[in-house]
Design an enzyme around this catalytic site. Structure first.
Site, PDB file in Angstrom:
ATOM      1  N   TYR A  50      10.315 -15.863  37.052  1.00 25.46           N
ATOM      2  CA  TYR A  50      11.192 -15.847  35.980  1.00 25.46           C
ATOM      3  C   TYR A  50      10.959 -16.269  34.750  1.00 25.46           C
ATOM      4  CZ  TYR A  50      14.512 -14.070  39.600  1.00 25.46           C
ATOM      5  OH  TYR A  50      15.180 -13.278  40.565  1.00 25.46           O
ATOM      6  N   PHE A  58      20.613 -20.655  32.218  1.00 27.98           N
ATOM      7  CA  PHE A  58      20.993 -20.640  33.736  1.00 27.98           C
ATOM      8  C   PHE A  58      19.349 -20.824  34.414  1.00 27.98           C
ATOM      9  CE2 PHE A  58      21.037 -16.231  32.458  1.00 27.98           C
ATOM     10  CZ  PHE A  58      19.946 -15.679  32.951  1.00 27.98           C
ATOM     11  N   ARG A  86      18.365   0.326  39.811  1.00 29.47           N
ATOM     12  CA  ARG A  86      19.400  -0.359  39.151  1.00 29.47           C
ATOM     13  C   ARG A  86      20.842   0.217  39.402  1.00 29.47           C
ATOM     14  NH1 ARG A  86      17.432  -5.215  36.725  1.00 29.47           N
ATOM     15  NH2 ARG A  86      19.561  -4.972  35.648  1.00 29.47           N
ATOM     16  N   THR A  92      24.696  -6.978  37.241  1.00 25.35           N
ATOM     17  CA  THR A  92      24.170  -8.301  37.449  1.00 25.35           C
ATOM     18  C   THR A  92      25.522  -9.148  37.981  1.00 25.35           C
ATOM     19  OG1 THR A  92      22.706  -8.175  35.419  1.00 25.35           O
ATOM     20  CG2 THR A  92      23.183 -10.181  36.475  1.00 25.35           C
ATOM     21  N   ARG A 103      25.024  -4.725  45.296  1.00 22.13           N
ATOM     22  CA  ARG A 103      25.845  -5.943  44.676  1.00 22.13           C
ATOM     23  C   ARG A 103      27.269  -6.238  45.175  1.00 22.13           C
ATOM     24  NH1 ARG A 103      22.000  -6.692  39.525  1.00 22.13           N
ATOM     25  NH2 ARG A 103      20.282  -8.219  40.184  1.00 22.13           N
ATOM     26  N   ASN A 113      23.423 -12.815  43.567  1.00 27.29           N
ATOM     27  CA  ASN A 113      23.786 -11.616  43.464  1.00 27.29           C
ATOM     28  C   ASN A 113      22.982 -10.781  44.250  1.00 27.29           C
ATOM     29  OD1 ASN A 113      21.481 -11.637  41.797  1.00 27.29           O
ATOM     30  ND2 ASN A 113      22.467 -10.813  40.059  1.00 27.29           N
ATOM     31  N   HIS A 116      17.302  -8.350  43.782  1.00 26.67           N
ATOM     32  CA  HIS A 116      16.543  -8.260  42.362  1.00 26.67           C
ATOM     33  C   HIS A 116      16.070  -6.810  42.337  1.00 26.67           C
ATOM     34  CE1 HIS A 116      13.841  -8.936  39.212  1.00 26.67           C
ATOM     35  NE2 HIS A 116      12.920  -8.135  39.874  1.00 26.67           N
ATOM     36  N   GLU A 127       5.491  -7.296  38.426  1.00 26.46           N
ATOM     37  CA  GLU A 127       6.133  -7.953  39.445  1.00 26.46           C
ATOM     38  C   GLU A 127       5.651  -7.654  40.851  1.00 26.46           C
ATOM     39  OE1 GLU A 127      10.420  -8.330  37.051  1.00 26.46           O
ATOM     40  OE2 GLU A 127      10.372  -7.149  38.986  1.00 26.46           O
TER      41      GLU A 127
END
Ligand code: IDP
Ligand code: MG
Length: 138
Positions: A50, A58, A86, A92, A103, A113, A116, A127
């Site tokens: 991250y 956050f 997505r 999110t 979600r 949530n 990812h 990633e």
């Protein structure tokens, strides 16, 4: 690499018993699983993953949440994988996530949530290789 995306089923969804249902939604959504593993992130690994969010307020909460329990990491393939995934996972904040999205169904809050999904082809490739060797993604 425009047909791959990277996902993690996050600690809340694993702890709440949603792993199987989330994997089923991913397959029903037309994605193929190219590689998958169940693991517990270290603080160092979560901070590195991250890193792009390091300056966000956050960040520390995100790292402590992502290291709070095991996750499932996976590389997925599908035509238009990044954008379609997505759409499958939703916004999110689960309060804003469209009905039927992963979600909306399984997330607890904006931080916990459930899942990812990569936000670009470039990040998907980065990633995926953060978690899997080229040979594991063969
Ligand atoms: P995304 O996961 O939908 O791409 P990002 O903005 O990339 O959302 O944020 C990464 C993750 O950081 C989110 O999935 C969520 O777990 C957490 N997060 C994002 N915004 C907030 C916030 O305002 N408060 C707490 N956690 C947040
Ligand atoms: Mg993101």
């Amino acid at each position: 690499m425009s047909n791959i995306t990277f996902t993690m089923i996050k600690p809340d969804a694993v702890a709440n018993g949603h792993t199987g249902k989330v994997i089923n939604d991913i397959i029903e959504g037309g994605f193929s699983i190219k590689a998958m593993k169940y693991l517990h992130l270290s603080k160092e690994k979560a901070e590195a993953f991250y890193g792009i969010h390091r300056e966000r307020p956050f960040f520390n909460d995100l790292v402590s949440f992502m290291t709070s329990g095991p996750i499932v990491a996976a590389v997925l393939t599908k035509e238009n994988a990044v954008a379609d995934f997505r759409t499958l996972i939703g916004a999110t904040n689960p309060a804003d996530a469209a009905e039927g999205t992963i979600r909306a169904k399984y997330a607890v809050s904006i931080d916990a949530n459930a899942i990812h999904g990569s936000d670009s082809d470039e990040n998907a490739a980065g990633e995926a290789s953060f978690f899997f060797s080229a040979f594991e993604m063969f």
